[in-house]
Design a protein around this motif. Sequence first.
Motif, short mmCIF file in Angstrom:
data_model
loop_
_atom_site.label_atom_id
_atom_site.label_comp_id
_atom_site.label_asym_id
_atom_site.label_seq_id
_atom_site.Cartn_x
_atom_site.Cartn_y
_atom_site.Cartn_z
N VAL A 1 0.74 -1.01 0.04
CA VAL A 1 0.04 0.17 -0.24
C VAL A 1 0.93 1.24 0.19
O VAL A 1 1.76 1.44 0.92
CB VAL A 1 -0.84 -0.41 1.33
N VAL B 1 -1.40 6.73 0.75
CA VAL B 1 -2.71 5.95 1.08
C VAL B 1 -2.64 5.81 2.33
O VAL B 1 -3.55 6.30 3.25
CB VAL B 1 -2.88 4.72 0.35
N VAL C 1 -9.11 5.74 -0.16
CA VAL C 1 -9.84 4.73 -1.12
C VAL C 1 -9.62 5.32 -2.87
O VAL C 1 -9.29 4.63 -3.57
CB VAL C 1 -11.24 4.57 -0.96
N TYR D 1 -5.83 5.07 -3.52
CA TYR D 1 -5.75 3.79 -3.63
C TYR D 1 -6.07 3.19 -5.08
O TYR D 1 -5.19 2.61 -5.81
CB TYR D 1 -5.99 2.85 -2.71
N ARG D 2 -7.15 3.49 -5.47
CA ARG D 2 -7.76 3.09 -6.74
C ARG D 2 -7.13 3.77 -7.71
O ARG D 2 -6.55 3.20 -8.91
CB ARG D 2 -9.27 3.53 -6.88
N THR E 1 -3.43 2.18 -8.00
CA THR E 1 -3.17 0.48 -8.30
C THR E 1 -4.26 -0.11 -9.43
O THR E 1 -4.09 -1.04 -9.80
CB THR E 1 -3.68 -0.31 -6.97
N ALA F 1 -7.36 -0.54 -8.80
CA ALA F 1 -8.28 -1.41 -8.11
C ALA F 1 -9.67 -1.04 -8.16
O ALA F 1 -9.79 0.13 -8.18
CB ALA F 1 -7.98 -1.49 -6.51
N GLN G 1 -12.40 -3.76 -3.85
CA GLN G 1 -10.87 -4.09 -3.41
C GLN G 1 -10.48 -3.10 -2.87
O GLN G 1 -9.78 -3.13 -1.53
CB GLN G 1 -10.33 -4.32 -4.97
N ALA G 2 -10.64 -1.84 -3.08
CA ALA G 2 -9.84 -0.53 -2.52
C ALA G 2 -10.62 -0.57 -1.06
O ALA G 2 -9.76 -0.26 -0.01
CB ALA G 2 -10.07 0.81 -3.39
N ARG G 3 -11.62 -0.39 -1.15
CA ARG G 3 -12.47 -0.59 0.32
C ARG G 3 -11.95 -1.63 1.58
O ARG G 3 -11.72 -1.16 2.55
CB ARG G 3 -13.94 -0.73 0.21
N ILE H 1 -8.30 -0.70 2.45
CA ILE H 1 -8.48 0.58 3.54
C ILE H 1 -9.08 0.11 4.58
O ILE H 1 -8.64 0.55 5.68
CB ILE H 1 -8.95 1.75 2.65
#
Length: 86
Positions: free
Chosen positions: A48, A52, A65, A68-69, A72, A74, A78-80, A83
């Motif tokens: 991670v 983030v 979130v 991260y999305r 990545t 995602a 997936q992100a949730r 996190i």
Amino acid sequence: MPGVYQQQELEAHFNAIGRRMDHIEAQLSLIAKTAGVAYATYAESLNVPEDVVAFVRAGKPLEAVARYRELTGANLDQARDVIAGL
């Protein structure tokens, strides 16, 4: 303990738990390093990005979130999940 809790009380409680968990992870990392054993935090094990993690520590999960999305690729679920684990 059963009862009715105010949002502010819950936030303070969960923030205290978060600080304790950060301290515990730091101690585990130090112990592992001293013992020559590999150890990675949850965030490190999933790679991670640090920015983030910083959003999560600052109490900004929606920003975490989204970032991260962005970084990545995602999907939202997936992100949730990632996190929520931080």
